[in-house]
Scaffold this active site. Structure first.
Site, short mmCIF file in Angstrom:
data_model
loop_
_atom_site.label_atom_id
_atom_site.label_comp_id
_atom_site.label_asym_id
_atom_site.label_seq_id
_atom_site.Cartn_x
_atom_site.Cartn_y
_atom_site.Cartn_z
N ASN A 54 0.82 -1.22 0.00
CA ASN A 54 0.00 0.00 0.00
C ASN A 54 0.85 1.27 0.00
O ASN A 54 0.60 2.20 -0.76
CB ASN A 54 -0.94 0.00 1.21
CG ASN A 54 -1.88 -1.19 1.18
OD1 ASN A 54 -1.88 -1.95 0.22
ND2 ASN A 54 -2.65 -1.37 2.25
N THR A 65 -14.87 37.12 -32.47
CA THR A 65 -15.68 36.62 -31.35
C THR A 65 -16.89 35.99 -32.01
O THR A 65 -17.34 36.43 -33.08
CB THR A 65 -16.12 37.74 -30.38
OG1 THR A 65 -16.99 38.63 -31.09
CG2 THR A 65 -14.95 38.52 -29.81
N HIS A 66 -17.40 34.93 -31.42
CA HIS A 66 -18.50 34.15 -32.01
C HIS A 66 -18.13 33.64 -33.41
O HIS A 66 -19.02 33.40 -34.23
CB HIS A 66 -19.80 34.98 -32.11
CG HIS A 66 -20.17 35.70 -30.85
ND1 HIS A 66 -21.05 35.20 -29.93
CD2 HIS A 66 -19.74 36.90 -30.35
CE1 HIS A 66 -21.16 36.04 -28.91
NE2 HIS A 66 -20.37 37.09 -29.14
N SER A 117 -5.64 11.74 -48.60
CA SER A 117 -6.86 10.94 -48.60
C SER A 117 -6.60 9.67 -49.41
O SER A 117 -5.86 9.71 -50.40
CB SER A 117 -7.99 11.75 -49.21
OG SER A 117 -8.98 10.89 -49.74
N LYS A 174 -6.26 15.94 -51.71
CA LYS A 174 -6.40 16.42 -50.33
C LYS A 174 -5.12 16.45 -49.51
O LYS A 174 -4.26 15.59 -49.64
CB LYS A 174 -7.44 15.57 -49.59
CG LYS A 174 -8.77 15.62 -50.29
CD LYS A 174 -9.96 15.64 -49.43
CE LYS A 174 -9.94 16.49 -48.22
NZ LYS A 174 -10.86 15.91 -47.24
N ASN A 222 -4.76 16.71 -45.50
CA ASN A 222 -5.64 16.73 -44.33
C ASN A 222 -4.89 17.07 -43.05
O ASN A 222 -3.74 16.68 -42.86
CB ASN A 222 -6.32 15.37 -44.17
CG ASN A 222 -7.42 15.16 -45.20
OD1 ASN A 222 -8.03 16.12 -45.67
ND2 ASN A 222 -7.66 13.91 -45.56
N GLU A 251 -6.36 17.26 -35.78
CA GLU A 251 -7.61 16.59 -35.41
C GLU A 251 -7.40 15.55 -34.32
O GLU A 251 -8.20 15.43 -33.39
CB GLU A 251 -8.22 15.93 -36.65
CG GLU A 251 -8.76 16.93 -37.65
CD GLU A 251 -9.14 16.27 -38.96
OE1 GLU A 251 -10.30 16.38 -39.35
OE2 GLU A 251 -8.27 15.63 -39.60
N TYR A 302 -6.44 2.03 2.41
CA TYR A 302 -6.28 1.50 1.04
C TYR A 302 -7.44 0.59 0.66
O TYR A 302 -7.95 -0.19 1.47
CB TYR A 302 -4.96 0.71 0.94
CG TYR A 302 -4.79 0.06 -0.42
CD1 TYR A 302 -4.26 0.77 -1.49
CD2 TYR A 302 -5.22 -1.26 -0.64
CE1 TYR A 302 -4.13 0.19 -2.73
CE2 TYR A 302 -5.09 -1.85 -1.89
CZ TYR A 302 -4.55 -1.11 -2.93
OH TYR A 302 -4.44 -1.69 -4.16
N GLN A 333 -6.09 0.26 -7.57
CA GLN A 333 -5.26 -0.28 -8.64
C GLN A 333 -5.67 0.30 -10.00
O GLN A 333 -4.88 0.33 -10.94
CB GLN A 333 -5.37 -1.81 -8.65
CG GLN A 333 -4.50 -2.49 -9.68
CD GLN A 333 -4.30 -3.97 -9.40
OE1 GLN A 333 -3.69 -4.32 -8.40
NE2 GLN A 333 -4.82 -4.83 -10.25
N LYS A 352 -3.69 3.26 -12.22
CA LYS A 352 -2.50 3.15 -13.08
C LYS A 352 -2.82 3.42 -14.56
O LYS A 352 -2.14 4.21 -15.20
CB LYS A 352 -1.88 1.76 -12.94
CG LYS A 352 -0.61 1.71 -12.13
CD LYS A 352 -0.79 1.96 -10.68
CE LYS A 352 -0.97 0.78 -9.81
NZ LYS A 352 -1.95 1.01 -8.75
N1 ARG Z 1 -1.21 -3.64 -7.30
C1 ARG Z 1 -1.78 -2.96 -6.19
C2 ARG Z 1 -2.24 -1.56 -6.58
O1 ARG Z 1 -1.98 -1.17 -7.64
C3 ARG Z 1 -0.77 -2.86 -5.11
C4 ARG Z 1 -1.34 -2.72 -3.74
C5 ARG Z 1 -1.98 -3.99 -3.33
N2 ARG Z 1 -2.34 -3.91 -1.95
C6 ARG Z 1 -3.14 -4.78 -1.36
N3 ARG Z 1 -3.40 -4.58 -0.09
N4 ARG Z 1 -3.72 -5.75 -1.99
O2 ARG Z 1 -2.89 -0.87 -5.87
#
Ligand code: ARG
Length: 414
Positions: free
Chosen positions: A99, A144-145, A258, A264, A266, A271, A298, A303, A306
């Site tokens: 954690n 503007t606009h 294109s 074209k 582009n 975009e 926690y 998780q 990430k």
């Molecule tokens: N892979 C977990 C995460 O990204 C790590 C922490 C896991 N902790 C636990 N008490 N299971 O959060």
């Protein structure tokens, strides 16, 4: 073998394993760095011999370089590092939990991602400033606009883009600073009894340390704001590159063709950059929704932080680098801009202001000029260039000073 198989045995269902497994190999070097810091403190507490510390540090450097050593059987990067450390891995987890470990690694990741974003923002700002310098005196209509308003210079308009980027770098700096304090020592949620010294610049509450993801949200917010700006810039480039506007010519190094229509050119770069704005906003909204309502400390929901953070870093880099190439090759169509800036109606405000200088109230002057536009008797006074030269507005009519000042800020990198 999991870090917790002592409690649940080995009968975990494969479908559950798939759900549990974190796709977090990107954290590897950062987790190695945090693990090395932790190892140093274990040594300080007498829980790791000096030669063991040296060995751990050496192994961590190697492990950091090889994400391919992470196996399907590793629940996450933390488990992989412990396994790859071999016998010393058995000692390394004393006084810590995944954690505080994951919070530490993600913080280091975000600090790095913020520094990287700032460098790339600087690069884009500097090419935009060069463009602004070349076009410092190029007249164009200001809108503007999306209706013609008053004449401005292209330099002035481009400096507006630079201002957006300047705020972005400030936001990334703030997000990096928010991510800097170390959560190590918080353990699972309440530290340990092992007498390990807290790191310098530690967060102040162990329960908050393992549940806080504000720093990740700050980063996603900075990224969403940057993308919002790049999207608006992208939209203007798309618009300006149309035959209808024809204010700029796209560089071939950053244009596409294109598959069917041979004529074209582009603006796909602009975009895609515009399109990434929506995705970036979604990442921020998604993680906000994930953390909202989570009980302290926690929870495994975290998780989910990430994927959006990793994806944000990739997109920030792609968008900034692509935009930098596009911006550095963009060419102003000065004739077309001059023709548009020569629209006499752009000077209607100046005509009204002249009447004010002659003693009329502004409302009466406005009505008088509006009536002349309606009945066709409207006549401008002066020229677009004179109008700009006579005007007081934030952002000087002669943009050279502003360019010099901005260039100094971006070159200095702060
Ligand atoms: N892979 C977990 C995460 O990204 C790590 C922490 C896991 N902790 C636990 N008490 N299971 O959060």
């Amino acid at each position: 073998m999991t870090l917790w198989s002592g409690r649940v045995g080995t009968s975990l269902d494969p479908a559950v394993w798939k759900l549990l497994r974190a796709h977090d190999a990107e954290l590897l070097p950062y987790d190695c760095q945090a693990t090395a810091e932790h190892a140093g403190r274990l040594h300080g507490a007498g829980l790791l011999e000096a030669d063991e510390l040296v060995e751990v540090e050496g192994r961590l450097e190697e492990i950091a370089r090889d994400p391919s050593a992470i196996l399907e059987a590793d629940e996450d990067v933390h488990s992989a590092i412990e396994r790859l450390l071999g016998p010393l891995g058995l000692k390394i987890h004393a006084g810590r939990s995944r954690n505080d470990q994951v919070a530490a690694a993600l913080r280091l990741y975000v600090v790095d991602a913020c520094a990287e974003a700032r460098e790339e923002i600087d690069a884009l700002a500097l090419v935009t400033l060069s463009f602004a310098e070349t076009e410092a005196a190029t007249l164009m209509p200001g809108y503007t606009h999306l209706q013609r308003g008053q004449p401005v210079t292209l330099g002035h308009h481009l400096l507006a883009w630079v201002e957006m980027l300047d705020r972005d770098r400030t936001r990334f700096a703030a997000a990096g600073a928010a991510a800097t304090p170390s959560p190590l020592g918080a353990g699972a949620l309440a530290g340990s009894t092992l007498g390990i010294d807290p790191p310098d610049g530690q967060v102040s509450n162990s329960i908050d340390a393992v549940s806080d993801r504000d720093f990740a949200l700050d980063y996603l917010y900075a990224a969403a704001m940057l993308h919002q700006h790049l999207s608006r810039i992208g939209e203007e480039i798309v618009l300006w590159a149309t035959s209808e506007f024809s204010f700029v010519k796209l560089p071939e190094a950053a244009s596409t063709g294109s598959s069917m229509m041979p004529q074209k050119l582009n603006p796909d770069v602009a975009e895609l950059v515009r399109g990434k704005g929506g995705t970036a906003l979604g990442r921020l909204a998604g993680l906000l929704a994930t953390v909202k309502g989570l009980p302290l400390a926690y929870d495994r929901d975290l998780q989910e932080d990430k994927a959006p953070v990793f994806a944000a870093r990739r997109d920030v880099q792609l968008a900034l680098q692509g935009m930098t190439v596009l911006m550095s090759g963009l060419e102003a169509n000065r004739e077309r801009l001059a023709e548009a800036a020569g629209d006499p109606l752009l000077l209607a405000t100046d005509v009204a202001e002249d009447l004010v200088k002659g003693g009329l109230s502004f409302r009466e002057a406005h009505e008088q000029v509006a009536a002349s536009v309606r009945d066709g008797s409207y006549r401008p006074v002066g020229t677009a260039a004179e109008s700009i030269a006579a005007r007081h507005a934030p952002g000087p009519a002669d943009v050279t000073d502003a360019i010099v000042a901005a260039r100094r800020r971006f070159r200095a990198g702060h």
